[in-house]
Design a protein around this motif. Structure first.
Motif, short mmCIF file in Angstrom:
data_model
loop_
_atom_site.label_atom_id
_atom_site.label_comp_id
_atom_site.label_asym_id
_atom_site.label_seq_id
_atom_site.Cartn_x
_atom_site.Cartn_y
_atom_site.Cartn_z
N GLY A 41 17.15 -41.18 -43.97
CA GLY A 41 18.25 -41.48 -43.07
C GLY A 41 18.71 -40.29 -42.24
N TYR A 42 17.96 -39.17 -42.32
CA TYR A 42 18.34 -37.98 -41.57
C TYR A 42 18.13 -38.21 -40.07
CZ TYR A 42 18.32 -35.44 -46.02
OH TYR A 42 18.58 -35.02 -47.29
N ARG A 43 19.03 -37.62 -39.27
CA ARG A 43 18.88 -37.69 -37.82
C ARG A 43 17.74 -36.78 -37.38
NH1 ARG A 43 24.20 -37.60 -39.21
NH2 ARG A 43 25.67 -39.03 -38.15
N ARG A 44 16.98 -37.24 -36.37
CA ARG A 44 15.93 -36.42 -35.77
C ARG A 44 16.11 -36.48 -34.26
NH1 ARG A 44 13.80 -33.07 -39.34
NH2 ARG A 44 12.29 -32.65 -37.67
N TYR A 45 16.10 -35.30 -33.63
CA TYR A 45 16.35 -35.20 -32.19
C TYR A 45 15.06 -34.82 -31.47
CZ TYR A 45 21.23 -35.11 -33.70
OH TYR A 45 22.44 -35.41 -34.28
N ASP A 46 14.55 -35.73 -30.65
CA ASP A 46 13.35 -35.41 -29.89
C ASP A 46 13.75 -34.71 -28.58
OD1 ASP A 46 14.22 -37.36 -28.10
OD2 ASP A 46 12.78 -38.87 -28.76
N ALA A 47 12.76 -34.48 -27.72
CA ALA A 47 13.02 -33.72 -26.49
C ALA A 47 14.05 -34.41 -25.61
CB ALA A 47 11.71 -33.50 -25.73
N ASN A 48 14.01 -35.75 -25.53
CA ASN A 48 14.99 -36.45 -24.70
C ASN A 48 16.39 -36.37 -25.30
OD1 ASN A 48 13.50 -37.82 -22.42
ND2 ASN A 48 12.26 -38.49 -24.15
N ASP A 49 16.48 -36.43 -26.62
CA ASP A 49 17.78 -36.27 -27.27
C ASP A 49 18.33 -34.87 -27.00
OD1 ASP A 49 17.74 -38.82 -28.52
OD2 ASP A 49 16.40 -38.03 -30.06
N ARG A 50 17.46 -33.87 -27.03
CA ARG A 50 17.90 -32.50 -26.79
C ARG A 50 18.34 -32.31 -25.35
NH1 ARG A 50 13.22 -31.57 -29.92
NH2 ARG A 50 12.08 -30.59 -28.22
N ARG A 51 17.66 -32.97 -24.43
CA ARG A 51 18.10 -32.92 -23.03
C ARG A 51 19.50 -33.51 -22.90
NH1 ARG A 51 15.74 -37.58 -19.86
NH2 ARG A 51 17.30 -38.51 -21.22
N ASP A 52 19.73 -34.65 -23.55
CA ASP A 52 21.05 -35.28 -23.50
C ASP A 52 22.11 -34.37 -24.11
OD1 ASP A 52 19.80 -37.45 -22.37
OD2 ASP A 52 19.83 -38.67 -24.20
N ALA A 53 21.75 -33.69 -25.20
CA ALA A 53 22.70 -32.79 -25.85
C ALA A 53 23.01 -31.59 -24.97
CB ALA A 53 22.14 -32.33 -27.20
N GLU A 54 22.00 -31.04 -24.30
CA GLU A 54 22.22 -29.91 -23.40
C GLU A 54 23.14 -30.34 -22.25
OE1 GLU A 54 21.46 -26.81 -23.49
OE2 GLU A 54 19.57 -26.47 -24.54
N LEU A 55 22.90 -31.53 -21.72
CA LEU A 55 23.74 -32.03 -20.63
C LEU A 55 25.17 -32.22 -21.10
CD1 LEU A 55 24.20 -33.20 -17.83
CD2 LEU A 55 23.31 -35.39 -18.65
N ALA A 56 25.33 -32.80 -22.29
CA ALA A 56 26.67 -33.00 -22.84
C ALA A 56 27.39 -31.67 -23.03
CB ALA A 56 26.58 -33.75 -24.16
N HIS A 57 26.66 -30.69 -23.54
CA HIS A 57 27.24 -29.37 -23.77
C HIS A 57 27.68 -28.74 -22.45
CE1 HIS A 57 26.85 -25.18 -25.78
NE2 HIS A 57 28.01 -25.72 -26.05
N LEU A 58 26.85 -28.86 -21.45
CA LEU A 58 27.15 -28.32 -20.13
C LEU A 58 28.42 -28.95 -19.55
CD1 LEU A 58 26.10 -26.69 -17.57
CD2 LEU A 58 25.00 -28.82 -16.90
N LEU A 59 28.47 -30.27 -19.54
CA LEU A 59 29.61 -30.96 -18.94
C LEU A 59 30.87 -30.80 -19.78
CD1 LEU A 59 27.89 -34.25 -17.72
CD2 LEU A 59 28.46 -32.22 -16.39
N ARG A 60 30.71 -30.68 -21.10
CA ARG A 60 31.88 -30.49 -21.95
C ARG A 60 32.57 -29.16 -21.63
NH1 ARG A 60 35.73 -32.65 -23.58
NH2 ARG A 60 36.38 -32.84 -25.74
N ARG A 61 31.76 -28.12 -21.42
CA ARG A 61 32.33 -26.83 -21.06
C ARG A 61 32.96 -26.88 -19.68
NH1 ARG A 61 27.66 -25.07 -23.35
NH2 ARG A 61 26.73 -24.54 -21.36
N GLY A 62 32.51 -27.83 -18.86
CA GLY A 62 33.10 -27.99 -17.55
C GLY A 62 34.39 -28.78 -17.58
N GLY A 63 34.82 -29.20 -18.78
CA GLY A 63 36.09 -29.89 -18.91
C GLY A 63 36.01 -31.40 -18.81
N TYR A 64 34.80 -31.97 -18.84
CA TYR A 64 34.67 -33.42 -18.71
C TYR A 64 34.95 -34.12 -20.04
CZ TYR A 64 32.61 -32.46 -14.20
OH TYR A 64 32.43 -32.02 -12.91
N PRO A 65 35.66 -35.25 -20.02
CA PRO A 65 35.94 -35.99 -21.25
C PRO A 65 34.68 -36.66 -21.79
CG PRO A 65 36.72 -37.23 -19.36
CD PRO A 65 36.26 -35.89 -18.83
N LEU A 66 34.70 -36.97 -23.08
CA LEU A 66 33.52 -37.52 -23.73
C LEU A 66 33.09 -38.86 -23.12
CD1 LEU A 66 34.24 -36.71 -27.49
CD2 LEU A 66 32.73 -35.50 -25.91
N ASP A 67 34.05 -39.70 -22.75
CA ASP A 67 33.66 -41.00 -22.22
C ASP A 67 32.93 -40.87 -20.88
OD1 ASP A 67 35.92 -40.13 -20.85
OD2 ASP A 67 36.89 -42.11 -20.79
#
Length: 235
Positions: free
Chosen positions: A157-183
């Motif tokens: 049941g462990y989570r596994r992050y492939d390249a597309n998941d990592r891209r999404d995470a990088e994008l989320a991290h970038l926009l989060r630091r830019g002050g964007y809300p999670l939704d």
């Protein structure tokens, strides 16, 4: 050397005299001499320190700026420079990620299909958290918000992050630091996944590009002001 009052320093930057005193107490300014009556006596060195600190706040944020100045006043110049270097490193990571997402947006616009992501290996939640310098709890929060949808290993049941998941995470991290809300971040990530409309994504990236440019200029300005303060301090 001319002497200054707390009010003189405060007026120059549009802050309160209490803020000046607090900055000194917190170690962001060097200790001030006192008159026989106990009044603080500041000099051009203190004025330069305050100027540098406030510029560092604009460039690196309150926490990092405070650590930089206290490190300098504790005789740990290398520590201060390391904090600054980490800030520049983060800016470079942001720009690299922004460039990658721009390419994805162009591909979505031109081809109306998801951009292929190289790499077939998958990462654990701990590995991804370490790469992004966030906590595993943050990644789980992003998952609850619908930003990340990592598959689970059968059996464990462990989570596994492939390249597309990592891209999404990088994008989320970038926009989060830019002050964007999670939704809003979830909406942007969904647009990339579904190869849908990219207008919101393009606007978000343009805004973050402008933020990065402003931050880089602020860091240049802060570096000059800090250098000036260090020269005065050593003199």
């Amino acid at each position: 050397m001319d002497t200054l009052r707390p009010a003189d320093l405060a007026r120059e930057h549009g802050i309160s005299t209490q803020a000046v005193r607090n900055y000194e107490q917190d170690g962001f300014l060097p200790p001030a001499r006192r008159t026989a009556a106990g009044y603080r006596i500041y000099t051009e060195v203190h004025a330069a320190a305050l100027d540098a600190y406030l510029a560092l706040v604009r460039a690196h944020g309150h926490a990092a700026a405070g650590r930089i100045m206290t490190a300098i006043h504790e005789g740990e110049l290398e520590t201060a420079l390391l904090i600054i270097d980490h800030g520049h490193e983060q800016s470079l990571r942001d720009r690299d990620t922004l460039d990658a997402v721009r390419k994805a947006v162009r591909h979505l616009t031109e081809e109306n299909a998801p951009e292929p992501i190289s790499g077939t290996d998958s990462w654990t939640i701990g590995e991804l958290a370490h790469h992004l310098r966030v906590t595993a709890a943050t990644l789980r929060k992003w998952e609850r918000a619908g930003i990340l949808v990592p598959p689970r290993e059968s059996g464990t049941g462990y989570r596994r992050y492939d390249a597309n998941d990592r891209r999404d995470a990088e994008l989320a991290h970038l926009l989060r630091r830019g002050g964007y809300p999670l939704d809003r971040i979830a909406l942007v990530v969904h647009q990339i996944r579904a190869a849908g409309g990219t207008e919101s994504l393009a606007a978000a990236l343009a805004d973050w590009r402008d933020r990065l440019t402003a931050q880089s200029l602020a860091r240049l300005d802060a570096a000059g002001r800090l250098s000036h303060y260090l020269r005065l301090r050593e003199g």
